[in-house]
Structures are given as C-alpha cells and as structure tokens.
Design an enzyme around this catalytic site. Sequence first.
Site, short mmCIF file in Angstrom:
data_model
loop_
_atom_site.label_atom_id
_atom_site.label_comp_id
_atom_site.label_asym_id
_atom_site.label_seq_id
_atom_site.Cartn_x
_atom_site.Cartn_y
_atom_site.Cartn_z
N GLY A 57 0.76 -1.29 -0.01
CA GLY A 57 -0.06 0.09 -0.04
C GLY A 57 0.92 1.29 0.07
O GLY A 57 0.39 2.26 -0.80
N GLN B 251 -7.80 -0.69 3.17
CA GLN B 251 -8.54 -1.13 4.34
C GLN B 251 -9.79 -1.67 3.92
O GLN B 251 -10.51 -2.70 4.56
CB GLN B 251 -8.97 0.01 5.48
CG GLN B 251 -7.69 0.22 6.32
CD GLN B 251 -7.22 -0.73 7.17
OE1 GLN B 251 -7.90 -1.65 7.58
NE2 GLN B 251 -5.76 -0.82 7.23
N HIS C 71 -1.52 -7.83 2.39
CA HIS C 71 -1.55 -8.53 3.75
C HIS C 71 -2.55 -7.89 4.83
O HIS C 71 -2.79 -8.20 5.80
CB HIS C 71 -0.10 -7.97 4.60
CG HIS C 71 -0.04 -6.57 5.04
ND1 HIS C 71 -0.10 -6.06 6.21
CD2 HIS C 71 0.43 -5.52 4.26
CE1 HIS C 71 0.46 -4.83 6.44
NE2 HIS C 71 0.69 -4.23 5.14
N THR D 228 11.94 -7.19 -11.17
CA THR D 228 11.56 -8.22 -11.13
C THR D 228 10.20 -8.54 -10.68
O THR D 228 10.34 -8.14 -9.38
CB THR D 228 12.46 -9.29 -11.18
OG1 THR D 228 13.73 -9.11 -11.91
CG2 THR D 228 12.10 -10.84 -11.16
N CYS E 296 3.97 5.08 14.58
CA CYS E 296 4.98 5.18 13.52
C CYS E 296 5.75 3.96 13.68
O CYS E 296 5.58 2.88 14.44
CB CYS E 296 5.74 6.40 13.80
SG CYS E 296 6.51 6.22 15.40
#
Length: 401
Positions: free
Chosen positions: A72, A198, A220, A256, A345
């Site tokens: 993302g 999300q 993920h 790649t 963070c």
Amino acid sequence: MGVITYLDHAATTPLRPEVAAAMAEVHAAALGNPTGSHPPAQRARRLLEEARDEVAALMGREPGEIVFTSGGTESANLAVFGTLAAALAGSPAGTWSGESAGVGDRPLVLCSAVEHPAVRASCRAAGERWGVGVVSLGVDGAGVVDLTALAEAMSEQARLVAVMLANNETGVVQPVAAVVDAVRRRSARPWVFTDAVQAAPFMDLSEATQGADLVSVSAHKVGGPVGAGVLAIGSQVPLSPLQHGGGQERERRSGTQDVAGAVGLATALRLAARERGASAGRVAALRDRLADGLLAQIAGAHRTVPTRVATLPGHLHLCLAGVEREELLVALGDQGVCVSGGSSCASGALQPSHVLAAMGVPDDLARGSVRFTLGWGTSGDDIDRALSIVPAVVASLRRHA
Ligand code: PLP
C-alpha cells in the site's frame, strides 16, 4: 505463549492457509524470470498474467491497468509522485516556480485530512519537492470528508484528489462516488486516487471505486502476504515511473516481479470476494457484540464514530475516558489481547492521531482511544475472551491512575 486474541486486523491480517498453499506451489515450481523466453520463464509469466487478470476483474479494471507493487505504501507513493511528475513534466524545469507564475497558478493536490500517512506524507513530500500546493480537505465530526469543502477547493489548478475508501483508524467509509462526481462536475483535470487498502477485505472494489482513476490495495490487509500490492492506474492517466530499470509493468514499475506475491494477492482477493456477503455480516455481528458488551461494562466509554455512519464491519473505535492508551495497549497485550491505538509510527510509539484531531475529538478523549479490528480469523471465542478481559484491565488501570 498463552492464548492470543488477535483483534488487530487493520494492522495486518493472518495469512490465509489457502494463500499460503497457493504461494508454496509457486515457490516449488522452479520458475524463471517472467521477462525471459525459456519455458520456466514462460510459466512464471503465465502465472503472473493470470494473477493480473484475476485482480483486474475483482477490481473492475482492465488487466493493463494493474501494476503490481510491494504494498500500500509503494502504491500510494506511485500514485502521488507518478501522476504529479507526469503533470509537471511539461513545465520548463519539471517543477513549478512560484516566482515565474502567480501563486494562483500553483498546481494543487487535494488530500483528505484523514488519509493514511502513506498518502499524506507523499502529498506533503511532493509539495515540498515540486512547489505543489497541498490542500487538506476537512472531515465532519464522524470523519466523513466534507464534499462542500471539496467543491470549494476544486480549481483548474487541481491535479490530484486523494480520498481513501475506508479509514484505517476508524473504519469510516468515504463517499468515493460522490467525490468523483463533485470533482468531475467541476473539472476533467485532476485525477482521483482512492486508497482502498482497508476496504479490500469487505467491499466490492469494482463497485465502490468506480470512476476513481487510481486505486491502491495491499495484500497483507486481506489475508495475503506482506510485500505485495497493487496500484490500478486508469489507462487515461499519464504516470511517470518512480523506479527505473527493465521497464516491467509496462514501464510503470521496473524490477523483477514477485510472482508468488501476485498469486498470493489474487488468491486473497478472490477468497474475500467469494465470502464477502457472509463474512461482512458475521464480522459485523461479532463487532457489535463486542461494542455492546464493552459499552455496557465500561463507564465513560464512547463509540468514536456514531452507529449511523457507515464503517467497515470489522472496525470498532472507542475512546475510554481516564485511560492512557499506551498503558492500555501494553496491559491488554500482557493478557494476550492484541489491539491497537490506531496510529503508530515505525518505532511502534503512539503518536497523536491526525484522524481524531481532524474529527475534532478532544485531546483528553483521544488519549484513551483504542481500535479493535476483527477479520476473517476472528471467532466468537475471541469476543468472549475480550469481553472478559478488557473491562477488568480498564478498571485496574483507572484504579492505579
Ligand atoms: N493505506 C492504508 C489505509 C493502510 O491502512 C495502510 C497500512 O496500514 C497502508 C496504506 C500502507 O500499506 P502497506 O502496509 O502495505 O505499505
């Protein structure tokens, strides 16, 4: 390790076993580099293109619009820097100079005040690098972007409008179709970018992002692997690459390709789409049971987003008066209840939430904010366990405050 009650799916989701199996098959298949011409390379290319076709169909895009990325954050950077670099390419120094033109001529990026840092920081960095103005679009008290402010901020100078599909902290769903409409009524020029990271586990992206020019997804967050993502780029959108090299992904992202990652992402999105109807209802019911139980047992607990506002089914954001969220998260973690403060963070330290600030949540309430996010792996037992632990932990922290 004791029992883990994982209620942090917005941070990352457990890898789905079907995804792990599909990726293991790719890893075991002795593939070549998908750009090569021998049979192992051709096999890799076929798998990559099949994954691309499937992701495109699930996102309501053409296969040629799909660019595989590392997730993302990369997708957001590519959307912001790539479109702005292309837009500025015609200007003399490849940048905008406030001295040679009036400030009113300055190109603009309009970015909602509640965007993920991947988008906000990209806009800010592009602004600093190229002298592009960044306009922050406000939200109402529920966190929904202000369409009137958007219409007012729109001008011929706007080059990009970034409004996410669903917020990572609160789960609030943004009216992306209305955003596209408001932008297009005013001008054909700025591209609309929506971060759908999300939303992907629960929303039909082909429907919900219709009309957006750029859409990002991360594997993920949807039961897929870390390190795989997508940026869908409308064929009408000129884009300058950030990564230069072998010209993969139609010159838009050299390097790649990760065939297993692309297959994992396609598998995860397929499973999410197949189960969407049932899983959204199941997860929302569990989330509501959790909300009702916590609100009944914890005095001074507020639901940050009113229930009349559309949110993702897995999100529950609460503000708990008189509790410091860092202490709460650690104390809950000690009991195996894994939740999050909503904004952290890289060091893991909690930062004041720009999302809650934009919503006007008072600081003393925001200090006790906590995000529970449920997902494909959440069971009724998880909710029972959270309900038996969270109120007791809150009470104990308040006693010792
Ligand atoms: N956008 C949103 C809304 C997110 O929630 C996240 C991750 O938290 C990202 C972008 C960044 O995605 P990634 O972790 O794949 O870089």
